[in-house]
Design an enzyme around this catalytic site. Sequence first.
Site, PDB file in Angstrom:
ATOM      1  N   THR A  67      -3.956   6.299   1.869  1.00 22.32           N
ATOM      2  CA  THR A  67      -4.213   7.615   2.274  1.00 22.32           C
ATOM      3  C   THR A  67      -5.073   8.463   1.300  1.00 22.32           C
ATOM      4  OG1 THR A  67      -2.406   7.391   3.717  1.00 22.32           O
ATOM      5  CG2 THR A  67      -3.285   9.484   3.614  1.00 22.32           C
TER       6      THR A  67
ATOM      7  N   GLU B 176       0.736  -1.178   0.177  1.00 21.60           N
ATOM      8  CA  GLU B 176       0.142   0.168   0.159  1.00 21.60           C
ATOM      9  C   GLU B 176       0.798   1.238   0.188  1.00 21.60           C
ATOM     10  OE1 GLU B 176      -2.722   0.184   3.306  1.00 21.60           O
ATOM     11  OE2 GLU B 176      -2.844   2.517   3.136  1.00 21.60           O
TER      12      GLU B 176
ATOM     13  N   LYS C 211     -11.229  -0.156   6.390  1.00 24.02           N
ATOM     14  CA  LYS C 211      -9.968   0.056   7.257  1.00 24.02           C
ATOM     15  C   LYS C 211     -10.286   0.521   8.670  1.00 24.02           C
ATOM     16  CE  LYS C 211      -5.404   2.220   6.758  1.00 24.02           C
ATOM     17  NZ  LYS C 211      -4.748   2.945   5.845  1.00 24.02           N
TER      18      LYS C 211
ATOM     19  N   ARG D 245       1.061  10.022   1.166  1.00 23.20           N
ATOM     20  CA  ARG D 245       1.438  11.110   2.375  1.00 23.20           C
ATOM     21  C   ARG D 245       2.929  11.668   1.681  1.00 23.20           C
ATOM     22  NH1 ARG D 245       1.072   8.619   8.286  1.00 23.20           N
ATOM     23  NH2 ARG D 245      -1.011   7.850   8.224  1.00 23.20           N
TER      24      ARG D 245
END
Length: 214
Positions: free
Chosen positions: A69, A41, A129, A45
């Site tokens: 994210t 993943e 998640k 960021r």
Amino acid sequence: MTSVFKKIAEIGVVPVIAIEDAAHARPLAEALLKGGLGVAEITFRTDAAAEVIETLSRDCPELLTGAGTILTREQAERAASAGATFGLAPGFDPDIVDAAQALNIEFAPGIMTPSDISLAAAKGCRLMKFFPATPAGGPSMLKNINAPFAHMGLRFVPTGGVTLDTMKDWLALPEVAAVGGTWIAKAEHMRDGDWSGIAERARAAVARVGEIRG
């Protein structure tokens, strides 16, 4: 679950990676695969995320590459364009769920409350998640907030504070498909070129999943 999410559930641990330098994409993939971990993943960021996802999707097809994210529709579009096969987010945003579905990205939104689960389930999400997993209350919290939804067969990827030592507590829950592993490949590991260390941590995580599941 979809075939992509079933594959993630089979693997049992998803390394969550904030990679700063796109040039590190290939050695990162080689280290993860050397450790027997066939999924990554790549989080948005960092500015390098989209380029890394594109490189891994193009050059390392044996690695299941997803985007993490995802906070905006634009990031969902960049993830899809780069070739991400799945996406995750720390929270629930119906606009991003809609975008991911329109882009054919298998998407797991973030949840932390029963209300979050209700909203995500109403959008058709079946993998979510649980974030931030440990600060939010750990395995007991997830078990309790999912109890009213247990008949729906929802599955979760707890992420945030999960460690090699606590994987067993999470994977013991039938509703947990896999855990998010932030310890496997940290920014400083890649900055230092510690590819052998990443491979070793990946190998240890895969071995721990095997020990837990038998």
